[in-house]
Each structure stands twice: as C-alpha cells, then as structure tokens.
Design a protein around this motif. Structure first.
Motif, PDB file in Angstrom:
ATOM      1  N   VAL A   1     -15.333 -37.140  27.352  1.00 39.99           N
ATOM      2  CA  VAL A   1     -15.652 -38.244  26.449  1.00 39.99           C
ATOM      3  C   VAL A   1     -15.060 -38.021  25.061  1.00 39.99           C
ATOM      4  CG1 VAL A   1     -17.721 -38.917  27.713  1.00 39.99           C
ATOM      5  CG2 VAL A   1     -17.911 -37.303  25.816  1.00 39.99           C
ATOM      6  N   ALA A   2     -14.642 -36.801  24.807  1.00 40.55           N
ATOM      7  CA  ALA A   2     -13.961 -36.425  23.570  1.00 40.55           C
ATOM      8  C   ALA A   2     -13.281 -35.088  23.847  1.00 40.55           C
ATOM      9  CB  ALA A   2     -14.949 -36.286  22.411  1.00 40.55           C
ATOM     10  N   LYS A   3     -12.300 -34.755  23.067  1.00 40.13           N
ATOM     11  CA  LYS A   3     -11.617 -33.477  23.287  1.00 40.13           C
ATOM     12  C   LYS A   3     -12.622 -32.336  23.142  1.00 40.13           C
ATOM     13  CE  LYS A   3      -7.872 -30.605  21.947  1.00 40.13           C
ATOM     14  NZ  LYS A   3      -6.524 -30.462  21.779  1.00 40.13           N
TER      15      LYS A   3
ATOM     16  N   ILE B   1     -22.489 -33.211  19.274  1.00 37.53           N
ATOM     17  CA  ILE B   1     -21.919 -33.851  18.083  1.00 37.53           C
ATOM     18  C   ILE B   1     -20.654 -34.632  18.436  1.00 37.53           C
ATOM     19  CG2 ILE B   1     -20.800 -33.382  15.868  1.00 37.53           C
ATOM     20  CD1 ILE B   1     -22.840 -31.019  15.589  1.00 37.53           C
ATOM     21  N   LEU B   2     -19.764 -34.029  19.226  1.00 36.86           N
ATOM     22  CA  LEU B   2     -18.517 -34.709  19.605  1.00 36.86           C
ATOM     23  C   LEU B   2     -18.802 -35.991  20.384  1.00 36.86           C
ATOM     24  CD1 LEU B   2     -16.324 -31.644  20.675  1.00 36.86           C
ATOM     25  CD2 LEU B   2     -15.960 -33.134  18.691  1.00 36.86           C
ATOM     26  N   ALA B   3     -19.736 -35.941  21.315  1.00 33.82           N
ATOM     27  CA  ALA B   3     -20.069 -37.132  22.099  1.00 33.82           C
ATOM     28  C   ALA B   3     -20.664 -38.219  21.205  1.00 33.82           C
ATOM     29  CB  ALA B   3     -21.027 -36.781  23.228  1.00 33.82           C
ATOM     30  N   GLN B   4     -21.559 -37.837  20.304  1.00 31.09           N
ATOM     31  CA  GLN B   4     -22.166 -38.816  19.400  1.00 31.09           C
ATOM     32  C   GLN B   4     -21.117 -39.428  18.474  1.00 31.09           C
ATOM     33  OE1 GLN B   4     -25.232 -36.299  17.767  1.00 31.09           O
ATOM     34  NE2 GLN B   4     -26.788 -37.114  19.170  1.00 31.09           N
ATOM     35  N   GLU B   5     -20.211 -38.603  17.969  1.00 33.49           N
ATOM     36  CA  GLU B   5     -19.155 -39.121  17.098  1.00 33.49           C
ATOM     37  C   GLU B   5     -18.226 -40.074  17.845  1.00 33.49           C
ATOM     38  OE1 GLU B   5     -17.338 -35.618  15.473  1.00 33.49           O
ATOM     39  OE2 GLU B   5     -18.833 -35.448  13.862  1.00 33.49           O
ATOM     40  N   ALA B   6     -18.093 -39.885  19.162  1.00 35.26           N
ATOM     41  CA  ALA B   6     -17.263 -40.763  19.983  1.00 35.26           C
ATOM     42  C   ALA B   6     -18.022 -42.017  20.420  1.00 35.26           C
ATOM     43  CB  ALA B   6     -16.750 -40.002  21.201  1.00 35.26           C
ATOM     44  N   GLY B   7     -19.269 -42.165  19.960  1.00 37.65           N
ATOM     45  CA  GLY B   7     -20.033 -43.374  20.238  1.00 37.65           C
ATOM     46  C   GLY B   7     -20.924 -43.320  21.466  1.00 37.65           C
ATOM     47  N   TRP B   8     -21.220 -42.135  21.967  1.00 42.54           N
ATOM     48  CA  TRP B   8     -22.064 -41.979  23.142  1.00 42.54           C
ATOM     49  C   TRP B   8     -23.483 -41.609  22.735  1.00 42.54           C
ATOM     50  CZ3 TRP B   8     -20.328 -42.784  28.136  1.00 42.54           C
ATOM     51  CH2 TRP B   8     -18.954 -42.975  28.274  1.00 42.54           C
TER      52      TRP B   8
END
Length: 148
Positions: free
Chosen positions: A45-47, A105-112
């Motif tokens: 979902v994100a790198k 954090i990466l998933a939340q920043e990607a809108g998940w």
C-alpha cells in the motif's frame, strides 16, 4: 556485541516458520469472507508497507500481529533474553516493533485506515475481530460518502 546467530537446539523449531497465511490469518480471512467482506492479500500500500490483507473498496489495511514476534503485551516475553543470541533477539524484537510503527504510519499517510489485531484476539473471538474490521470499513465508507 555478537554479529552472527549461533545455532542452538533451543531455536531450531523457529526455522522455516510461515510469514504469510498463518493459521490466525487464514481464520480471519475465512470469517471476513463469510461476512461478505472482500479483500486482497499482502499488497503493497506504500513503499515498505505490506499489510496482511486490505479491503480496497473501503481503504482498510489489516495487520495480524503474532504474539511472539510482535511482543504482545499479554503474551510477549516478560523476562530478558538469555543465551548466546540474547542481544540479537532483543535487537530483532525492537526492529519488529519499529517496523510495525513505521508500517502503520506509511499506510495512514497513503490514505488507509489501519486495523492491527493480535493473533490471540483472532483465536479467542474471530467474530469480534470481524466486527472491528467491519466498523473500520463503515467509518471509512462514511467519510468517503461525505467527501462526495
């Protein structure tokens, strides 16, 4: 500090453990599917962020954390590591914890919307976990409807 793992009989049972499609994951997937929720397995979902499953329609990412490997507050290790690999084990568990935080954090920043569940939650009451995922899906769906 020890740089390499020392082979011991105590850790032999950990070799070759499954990283994907563990028993708690499969149990949750079956229950989610039976509840009518559709998902994809192990997508990026994100790198650097690969949840165990996602509900793409609802933008919900689900992580199933094993009690041993992710240091569950109820079932995680309560005593310091001992033995020839003690420093490496402590370091590995800290890295797992940091990776979990970074993935969230990466998933939340990607809108998940992120849902993290412990394996013992699934084994003790999979229906409650399904309700948790369904609630996250409903909240996300409501937010998306408000935007349009």
């Amino acid at each position: 500090m020890v740089e390499h793992w020392t082979s011991t009989t105590a850790g032999r049972h950990l070799a070759g453990r499954a990283k994907k499609s563990t028993a708690p994951e499969v149990s949750l997937r079956r229950a989610l599917h039976a509840a009518g929720l559709r998902f994809r397995l192990h997508p990026s979902v994100a790198k650097g962020c690969t949840p165990d499953l996602v509900l793409p329609r609802h933008r919900v990412a689900v992580f199933v954390d094993g009690c041993f490997w992710h240091d569950c507050p109820e079932h995680g290790r309560r005593t310091p590591w001992t033995g020839p690999n003690s420093e490496l084990w402590a370091q590995k568990m800290e890295q797992n914890r940091q990776r979990d935080e970074r993935s969230t954090i990466l998933a939340q920043e990607a809108g998940w919307t992120v849902v993290r569940v412990w394996e013992h939650e699934i084994t003790s009451d999979v229906d409650a976990v399904v309700d948790l995922v369904r609630a996250a899906s409903a909240v996300e769906g409501l937010a998306r409807r408000r935007e349009t």
